[in-house]
Design an enzyme around this catalytic site. Structure first.
Site, PDB file in Angstrom:
ATOM      1  N   GLU A 243       0.823  -1.207   0.000  1.00 25.44           N
ATOM      2  CA  GLU A 243       0.000   0.000   0.000  1.00 25.44           C
ATOM      3  C   GLU A 243       0.860   1.262   0.000  1.00 25.44           C
ATOM      4  OE1 GLU A 243      -0.548  -1.766   4.212  1.00 25.44           O
ATOM      5  OE2 GLU A 243       0.422  -2.311   2.336  1.00 25.44           O
TER       6      GLU A 243
ATOM      7  N   CYS B 275       1.413   1.875   7.838  1.00 29.03           N
ATOM      8  CA  CYS B 275       0.759   2.133   6.550  1.00 29.03           C
ATOM      9  C   CYS B 275      -0.622   2.747   6.738  1.00 29.03           C
ATOM     10  CB  CYS B 275       0.678   0.854   5.725  1.00 29.03           C
ATOM     11  SG  CYS B 275       2.300   0.333   5.091  1.00 29.03           S
TER      12      CYS B 275
END
Length: 143
Positions: free
Chosen positions: A72, A101
């Site tokens: 991601e 993240c």
């Protein structure tokens, strides 16, 4: 879009993310991600080392090297170097985000996360929930 049609799209995007994850050179886990906005894929990513580094994600003992980027993060960074914006987008990812993240996802303006497998530490998901980001967990991509 109807809920049934949305689920069909969600599963299709997760299947693409799954395929994208297979491009990763990581042995421990291969993770793929897509960022979709207005029904267009605006970015993709998989976990791996930064550009210009060796492709091996694990050290001699089999541990993941500290500088490996998550799928991601790679997808968000790709958007950052383009003319696109993640504001209002959906992130499709094969493994739920870690806490680091999750901060990037929130700051990037992503409003929905669809994931396939749950990461062992759910603090990233708890943070996203607190940030008001919609979370959808879809495990069966074929049904």
């Amino acid at each position: 879009m109807s809920a049934k049609k949305q689920l069909r799209y969600d599963k299709a995007y997760l299947r693409i993310a799954e395929e994208w994850g297979k491009l990763s050179h990581c042995n421990r886990k291969q993770v793929g991600a897509l960022i979709v906005k207005d029904r267009m894929i605006i970015s993709d990513g998989y976990n791996g080392t930064p550009t210009g580094f060796e492709n091996y994600c694990e050290d001699e003992e089999g541990y993941t090297k500290w500088y490996v980027l998550h799928a991601e993060a790679n997808a968000i960074l790709k958007v950052a170097s383009s003319t696109q914006s993640c504001k209002g987008a959906t992130l499709y990812i094969t493994l739920s985000p870690c806490k680091e993240c999750s901060k990037l996802i929130h700051q990037a303006g992503i409003i929905r996360v669809v994931y396939q497998q749950a990461y062992k530490d759910d603090s990233g998901l708890q943070f996203l929930k607190r940030a008001g980001i919609t979370l959808d967990h879809i495990t069966d991509l074929n049904a």
